[in-house]
Design an enzyme around this catalytic site. Structure first.
Site, PDB file in Angstrom:
ATOM      1  N   HIS A 218       0.822  -1.330   0.148  1.00 28.62           N
ATOM      2  CA  HIS A 218       0.241   0.631  -0.131  1.00 28.62           C
ATOM      3  C   HIS A 218       1.157   1.273   0.012  1.00 28.62           C
ATOM      4  O   HIS A 218       0.773   2.747  -0.690  1.00 28.62           O
ATOM      5  CB  HIS A 218      -0.651  -0.135   1.782  1.00 28.62           C
ATOM      6  CG  HIS A 218      -1.608  -0.853   1.120  1.00 28.62           C
ATOM      7  ND1 HIS A 218      -1.927  -2.189   1.577  1.00 28.62           N
ATOM      8  CD2 HIS A 218      -2.634  -1.382   0.300  1.00 28.62           C
ATOM      9  CE1 HIS A 218      -3.038  -2.483   1.582  1.00 28.62           C
ATOM     10  NE2 HIS A 218      -3.611  -2.352   0.894  1.00 28.62           N
ATOM     11  N   ASP A 290      -4.901  -7.186  -6.982  1.00 30.03           N
ATOM     12  CA  ASP A 290      -5.220  -5.876  -6.592  1.00 30.03           C
ATOM     13  C   ASP A 290      -5.279  -4.021  -6.410  1.00 30.03           C
ATOM     14  O   ASP A 290      -5.028  -3.761  -7.585  1.00 30.03           O
ATOM     15  CB  ASP A 290      -4.146  -6.228  -4.719  1.00 30.03           C
ATOM     16  CG  ASP A 290      -4.194  -5.922  -4.244  1.00 30.03           C
ATOM     17  OD1 ASP A 290      -5.387  -4.844  -2.981  1.00 30.03           O
ATOM     18  OD2 ASP A 290      -3.231  -5.851  -3.064  1.00 30.03           O
TER      19      ASP A 290
END
Length: 393
Positions: A218, A290
Site C-alpha cells: 500500500h 490488487d
C-alpha cells in the site's frame, strides 16, 4: 461436513463440469461479441462508490464506466436492509444500462479486516483459526462468511489470504495469514472450499505470495529475491493446491520478483500471471489485480499504462478503490489501447479473453439467472447446473 468441491457435492461429475465450463465460455463469448469498444473498456474495471446508498455520484460512475464490478468498503455498509437495498440498486442500474450484472466484492477476511460488522457472524482472524490446526474451523468460517454475504447481494469475497507469513517482519500480511508454515496453506484451502459453497465466490490472494515481504505494498514496492524454483517449492504450493481443487478467482500481488521479471511487479508481469499462473499452474479462472491505487503501482509506474499492462500480463479485472478522475483515467487508458489494437496478440484479443473469463464466472455463479440480468441465458444444462448450486448455497 464434506470438503468436496461444489460441483461434486451437487452431483455433477468432473467430466460434466468440463461441459458446463465450455458452455459458459461459449455464452460469454457471444455476449462479448455484441459489446462496443466503450462497453469492453468498462467491463474489465471494478470501481468503488462513495455512499451506502445509490447517490448521484455512484449512478454517474456506473453510467460513465459501465464497470464489471463494484467493491464495497466500510463507508458503504450499514444494516442488512441498507446493504441489500444498495446491492439491489446497483444491479438494477446495470440492467437499466443493458449491461451485465456486477460482481459486488468486499474484504471480509475476519479479525482486523472486515467491512460488514452488523448482522453477520464475527469470526477471528486467519492466524487465530490457523492456530487451532483444524481445517473444519476454517471451512466453516469460509462457508458462513460467504453465505451471509451472498444473502446481502455481495457475490465476490476477497478472501482467503493464501500467503504463508514466513517473514516475521511483514507489516501488512502477518495475522491475516493462517500461519508461518505450509500448514497455513492447508487451512486457507479449507476456507476457500467452504466459501465456494456459500454462494459468494472466494478470491485467493496475493499471488504469487506476499508473506516474505517487509514492505507494505500500500505504501511502497516490495521486492523478493527468489527464483521460480524457490517459489514453486514454498509460496506457490498453497495456490497450486487450491487451484487443483477448483478455486475460481485469484488476486495478484504488487511485488517485484527480479529473478522472474526485472521490470514489472506480479500484477503487470506476463511471466508471472500468464507463464506461471495460467500455464504452469493451469489456472483457467478469473484473475483480478490488487487495488491499482496502492503506492506500489501508482507511485512507481505512474508513467506506464498500468491498466493495459495488467490485461496484457494475464489479468481479467483491474481493481480500483476510488471513483472520479481515477476511473476516468483507467477507462480512457483501456479504450485508447483498444483503438490502437494493443490487445491483439498472437491471433487473440486479450481484452476479449479477459472479459469472457469474467462473464463466464458470472454465468456459472448464477448472476445471469437472476431478475436483474439484462439477458437470460437459454441453456438447459447451465440452468440445471445453476439450480443444483443454489440448493447448496
Amino acid at each position: 461436513m464434506s470438503l468436496a468441491p461444489a460441483w461434486l457435492i451437487s452431483g455433477i461429475h468432473a467430466t460434466d463440469y468440463s461441459d458446463v465450463r465450455k458452455r459458459t465460455l461459449d455464452q460469454a463469448a457471444d455476449i462479448v461479441s455484441k459489446m462496443s469498444d466503450e462497453e469492453k473498456a468498462g467491463q474489465v474495471i471494478h470501481i468503488a462508490i462513495p455512499k451506502n446508498y445509490l447517490d448521484e455520484v455512484a449512478i454517474s460512475e456506473l453510467q460513465k464506466v459501465r464497470p464489471g464490478g463494484v467493491i464495497l468498503f466500510g463507508v458503504n455498509v450499514g444494516k442488512k436492509k441498507e446493504i441489500r437495498a444498495l446491492t439491489k440498486g446497483l444491479q438494477l442500474e446495470m440492467k437499466n444500462l443493458n449491461s451485465p450484472p456486477l460482481f459486488i466484492s468486499i474484504d471480509q477476511e475476519g479479525g482486523r479486516v472486515v467491512r460488514v460488522e452488523k448482522g453477520v457472524t464475527a469470526f477471528p482472524g486467519a492466524l487465530a483459526i490457523g492456530q487451532t490446526k483444524n481445517p473444519s474451523y476454517a471451512f466453516n468460517a469460509g462457508l458462513i462468511t460467504s453465505y451471509e454475504l451472498n444473502q446481502l447481494g455481495i457475490n465476490l469475497l476477497l478472501a482467503p489470504v493464501m500467503d504463508v507469513n514466513n517473514n516475521p517482519e511483514n507489516p501488512v500480511i502477518n495475522t491475516r495469514s493462517f500461519g508461518m508454515t505450509l500448514d497455513a496453506g492447508d487451512l486457507a484451502i479449507s476456507y476457500e472450499r467452504g466459501a465456494r459453497l456459500g454462494g459468494a465466490i472466494p478470491v485467493i490472494k496475493h499471488f504469487p505470495g506476499h508473506g516474505d515481504t517487509n514492505v507494505d505494498s500500500h505504501l511502497g514496492l516490495p521486492v523478493i529475491e527468489k527464483t521460480e524454483a524457490e517459489l514453486l517449492d514454498f509460496e506457490l504450493i498453497p495456490f497450486q493446491k487450491s487451484i487443483q481443487e477448483g478455486a475460481k478467482a485469484v488476486m495478484s500481488a504488487h511485488i517485484v520478483y527480479p529473478n522472474l521479471d526485472k521490470k514489472y511487479p506480479s500484477t503487470l508481469s506476463k511471466k508471472i500471471l500468464t507463464d506461471i499462473l495460467r500455464k504452469k499452474l493451469g489456472f483457467e479462472g478469473m484473475v483480478m489485480t490488487d487495488a491499482m491505487e496502492m503506492h506500489a503501482i501508482s507511485k512507481n509506474y505512474q508513467n506506464e499504462k498500468t491498466g493495459s499492462l495488467a490485461i496484457l500480463a494475464g489479468a481479467d479485472v483491474i481493481l480500483l478503490t476510488s471513483w472520479g478522475n481515477t476511473t476516468t483515467h483507467y477507462y480512457n487508458m483501456i479504450l485508447e489501447s483498444i483503438k490502437n489494437k494493443e490487445f491483439d496478440v498472437d491471433g487473440k484479443n486479450l481484452l476479449d479473453e479477459a472479459i469472457k473469463r469474467q462473464i463466464a464466472l458470472k454465468i456459472e455463479n448464477g448472476l445471469f439467472h437472476t431478475s436483474y440480468s439484462f439477458k437470460k441465458i437459454e441453456d438447459p444444462i447451465l440452468e440445471e447446473f445453476i439450480q443444483e448450486k443454489r440448493k447448496i448455497s
